[in-house]
Design an enzyme around this catalytic site. Structure first.
Site, PDB file in Angstrom:
ATOM      1  N   ARG A  45      -9.855   1.009   8.419  1.00 56.40           N
ATOM      2  CA  ARG A  45      -9.297  -0.133   8.403  1.00 56.40           C
ATOM      3  C   ARG A  45     -10.459  -1.009   9.507  1.00 56.40           C
ATOM      4  NH1 ARG A  45      -3.383   0.407   8.860  1.00 56.40           N
ATOM      5  NH2 ARG A  45      -2.594  -1.237   9.252  1.00 56.40           N
TER       6      ARG A  45
ATOM      7  N   ARG B  69      -0.678  -9.097  12.999  1.00 58.00           N
ATOM      8  CA  ARG B  69      -1.275  -8.010  12.417  1.00 58.00           C
ATOM      9  C   ARG B  69      -2.021  -8.758  11.112  1.00 58.00           C
ATOM     10  NH1 ARG B  69       4.139  -4.975  10.898  1.00 58.00           N
ATOM     11  NH2 ARG B  69       2.693  -3.916   9.236  1.00 58.00           N
TER      12      ARG B  69
ATOM     13  N   ARG C  24      11.667  -5.844   4.732  1.00 59.33           N
ATOM     14  CA  ARG C  24      11.488  -4.662   4.506  1.00 59.33           C
ATOM     15  C   ARG C  24      12.409  -3.635   5.217  1.00 59.33           C
ATOM     16  NH1 ARG C  24       5.662  -2.167   5.612  1.00 59.33           N
ATOM     17  NH2 ARG C  24       6.039  -3.149   7.292  1.00 59.33           N
TER      18      ARG C  24
ATOM     19  N   LYS D  27       0.899  -1.256  -0.066  1.00 58.94           N
ATOM     20  CA  LYS D  27      -0.139  -0.167  -0.003  1.00 58.94           C
ATOM     21  C   LYS D  27       0.844   1.316   0.190  1.00 58.94           C
ATOM     22  CE  LYS D  27      -2.042  -0.920   3.876  1.00 58.94           C
ATOM     23  NZ  LYS D  27      -1.376  -2.348   4.306  1.00 58.94           N
TER      24      LYS D  27
ATOM     25  N   ARG E  22      11.307  -1.924  10.955  1.00 62.23           N
ATOM     26  CA  ARG E  22      10.238  -1.394  11.586  1.00 62.23           C
ATOM     27  C   ARG E  22       9.956  -2.203  12.871  1.00 62.23           C
ATOM     28  NH1 ARG E  22       5.097   0.232   8.196  1.00 62.23           N
ATOM     29  NH2 ARG E  22       3.930  -0.928   9.359  1.00 62.23           N
TER      30      ARG E  22
HETATM   31  P1  AP5 Z   1       4.868  -1.616   2.028  1.00 69.24           P
HETATM   32  O1  AP5 Z   1       4.604  -0.982   0.780  1.00 69.24           O
HETATM   33  O2  AP5 Z   1       5.608  -1.151   3.011  1.00 69.24           O
HETATM   34  O3  AP5 Z   1       3.708  -2.307   2.372  1.00 69.24           O
HETATM   35  P2  AP5 Z   1       2.394  -1.803   3.246  1.00 69.24           P
HETATM   36  O4  AP5 Z   1       1.092  -2.470   2.492  1.00 69.24           O
HETATM   37  O5  AP5 Z   1       2.240  -0.390   3.364  1.00 69.24           O
HETATM   38  O6  AP5 Z   1       2.629  -2.631   4.484  1.00 69.24           O
HETATM   39  P3  AP5 Z   1       2.403  -1.690   6.135  1.00 69.24           P
HETATM   40  O7  AP5 Z   1       3.345  -2.687   6.967  1.00 69.24           O
HETATM   41  O8  AP5 Z   1       2.987  -0.459   5.920  1.00 69.24           O
HETATM   42  O9  AP5 Z   1       0.860  -1.861   6.300  1.00 69.24           O
HETATM   43  P4  AP5 Z   1       0.162  -1.761   7.564  1.00 69.24           P
HETATM   44  O10 AP5 Z   1      -1.231  -1.733   7.120  1.00 69.24           O
HETATM   45  O11 AP5 Z   1       0.293  -3.074   8.414  1.00 69.24           O
HETATM   46  O12 AP5 Z   1       0.942  -0.696   8.321  1.00 69.24           O
HETATM   47  P5  AP5 Z   1       0.638   0.385   8.712  1.00 69.24           P
HETATM   48  O13 AP5 Z   1       1.995   1.436   8.875  1.00 69.24           O
HETATM   49  O14 AP5 Z   1      -0.424   1.000   7.968  1.00 69.24           O
HETATM   50  O15 AP5 Z   1       5.545  -3.025   1.302  1.00 69.24           O
HETATM   51  C1  AP5 Z   1       6.128  -4.017   2.131  1.00 69.24           C
HETATM   52  C2  AP5 Z   1       7.639  -4.604   1.654  1.00 69.24           C
HETATM   53  O16 AP5 Z   1       7.128  -5.120   0.379  1.00 69.24           O
HETATM   54  C3  AP5 Z   1       8.424  -3.548   1.311  1.00 69.24           C
HETATM   55  O17 AP5 Z   1       9.911  -3.958   1.963  1.00 69.24           O
HETATM   56  C4  AP5 Z   1       8.446  -3.234   0.016  1.00 69.24           C
HETATM   57  O18 AP5 Z   1       9.633  -2.753  -0.355  1.00 69.24           O
HETATM   58  C5  AP5 Z   1       7.997  -4.448  -0.347  1.00 69.24           C
HETATM   59  N1  AP5 Z   1       7.091  -4.480  -1.591  1.00 69.24           N
HETATM   60  C6  AP5 Z   1       6.213  -3.687  -1.988  1.00 69.24           C
HETATM   61  N2  AP5 Z   1       5.900  -3.785  -3.316  1.00 69.24           N
HETATM   62  C7  AP5 Z   1       6.217  -4.972  -3.640  1.00 69.24           C
HETATM   63  C8  AP5 Z   1       6.150  -5.893  -4.945  1.00 69.24           C
HETATM   64  N3  AP5 Z   1       5.053  -5.536  -5.907  1.00 69.24           N
HETATM   65  N4  AP5 Z   1       7.120  -6.901  -4.917  1.00 69.24           N
HETATM   66  C9  AP5 Z   1       8.077  -7.209  -4.098  1.00 69.24           C
HETATM   67  N5  AP5 Z   1       8.141  -6.552  -2.986  1.00 69.24           N
HETATM   68  C10 AP5 Z   1       7.472  -5.657  -2.469  1.00 69.24           C
HETATM   69  O19 AP5 Z   1       0.041   0.373  10.215  1.00 69.24           O
HETATM   70  C11 AP5 Z   1       1.023  -0.012  11.171  1.00 69.24           C
HETATM   71  C12 AP5 Z   1       0.023  -0.072  12.747  1.00 69.24           C
HETATM   72  O20 AP5 Z   1      -0.212   1.457  12.884  1.00 69.24           O
HETATM   73  C13 AP5 Z   1      -1.081  -1.108  12.868  1.00 69.24           C
HETATM   74  O21 AP5 Z   1      -0.720  -2.261  12.908  1.00 69.24           O
HETATM   75  C14 AP5 Z   1      -1.970  -0.093  13.725  1.00 69.24           C
HETATM   76  O22 AP5 Z   1      -1.395  -0.456  15.104  1.00 69.24           O
HETATM   77  C15 AP5 Z   1      -1.717   1.244  13.515  1.00 69.24           C
HETATM   78  N6  AP5 Z   1      -2.551   1.753  12.510  1.00 69.24           N
HETATM   79  C16 AP5 Z   1      -2.365   2.414  11.488  1.00 69.24           C
HETATM   80  N7  AP5 Z   1      -3.535   2.710  10.788  1.00 69.24           N
HETATM   81  C17 AP5 Z   1      -4.561   2.355  11.729  1.00 69.24           C
HETATM   82  C18 AP5 Z   1      -6.079   2.788  11.596  1.00 69.24           C
HETATM   83  N8  AP5 Z   1      -6.447   3.258  10.485  1.00 69.24           N
HETATM   84  N9  AP5 Z   1      -6.843   2.272  12.773  1.00 69.24           N
HETATM   85  C19 AP5 Z   1      -6.226   1.880  13.815  1.00 69.24           C
HETATM   86  N10 AP5 Z   1      -4.879   1.515  13.752  1.00 69.24           N
HETATM   87  C20 AP5 Z   1      -4.139   1.970  12.636  1.00 69.24           C
HETATM   88 MG    MG Z   2       2.867   1.200   4.778  1.00 69.84          MG
END
Ligand code: AP5
Ligand code: MG
Length: 214
Positions: A88, A171, A127, A13, A160
């Protein structure tokens, strides 16, 4: 252009949202990045969010929803925005739909980046993230030009805190329980657009651009 990115943790994402934001010159709003920035600055919000994030749990809706509504009211969002990691939960989505309706607005497109669970742990373990500008890399698939150093700002890359395999599995469970129902929610709203997130990063981007240009 008001876009929501859906998808499991590690689906890509953030990687795709960055590129869409750059191509269409709209802000990329990631609630995860906002919580991490608050944590770094030592704010109350950051301290509260940390306990949930480290456990792989969701931060409570009351700490999340108003924050996003305030953010999209800022001037730089007047031409649209891309939301990454929000909504979410169904309550967050309902709250957000109502908040937009009050402004006479609605989401144009919810892009669901589909990646099976089997691929996720591998992606997360490789990552690396920039603590300063938020850029994301993967040590094998998307490496930085110089090992361990951010291409954009030169900061030392970090792993991270919530990317430990045990936390990732938690997660994923939280995703299936609480976030996956949003796929049906946005399907019913008529705005869901799935993309195959297992493809190469550039091909996923091309598919998303095709959807947006339609
Ligand atoms: P990356 O682009 O980093 O993936 P992502 O989908 O952004 O993954 P996140 O871990 O950031 O998602 P998340 O939803 O768990 O975390 P968030 O920060 O939102 O890609 C992942 C890896 O793959 C990277 O190494 C990248 O280089 C690689 N990659 C990408 N595309 C690729 C491809 N096509 N091929 C190969 N490799 C590839 O949330 C973190 C925490 O915050 C949550 O757990 C929660 O506690 C809190 N939080 C955030 N938002 C909310 C909300 N709305 N409500 C409640 N809690 C929340
Ligand atoms: Mg992300």
């Amino acid at each position: 252009m008001k876009i929501v990115m859906l998808g499991a943790p590690g689906a890509g994402k953030g990687t795709q949202a960055d590129r869409i934001a750059e191509k269409y010159a709209i802000p990329h709003i990631s609630t995860g990045d906002i919580f991490r920035a608050n944590l770094k600055q030592g704010t109350e919000l950051g301290k509260k969010a940390k306990t949930y994030m480290d456990a792989g749990q969701l931060v409570p809706d009351e700490l999340t929803c108003d924050l996003v509504v305030d953010r999209i009211a800022q001037d730089d969002c007047s031409r649209g925005y891309i939301l990454d990691g929000f909504p979410r939960t169904i309550p967050q989505a309902e709250f957000f739909t109502a908040a937009l309706a009050e402004r006479g607005e609605k989401i144009d497109c919810a892009i669901d980046v589909e990646v099976p669970d089997e691929n996720i742990v591998n992606r997360m373990s490789g990552r690396r993230a920039c603590p300063d500008c938020g850029a994301t890399y993967h040590i094998v698939y998307i490496p930085p030009k110089k090992e361990g150093i951010c291409d954009h700002c030169g900061a030392a890359l970090i792993r991270r805190a919530d990317d430990e395999p045990e936390t990732v599995l938690n997660r994923l469970k939280v995703y299936h329980d609480q976030t996956q129902p949003l796929i049906d929610y946005y399907k019913k709203e008529g705005v869901l657009r799935p993309v195959d997130g297992t493809k190469d990063m550039d091909d996923v981007f091309t598919d998303i651009v095709k959807i947006l240009e339609d």
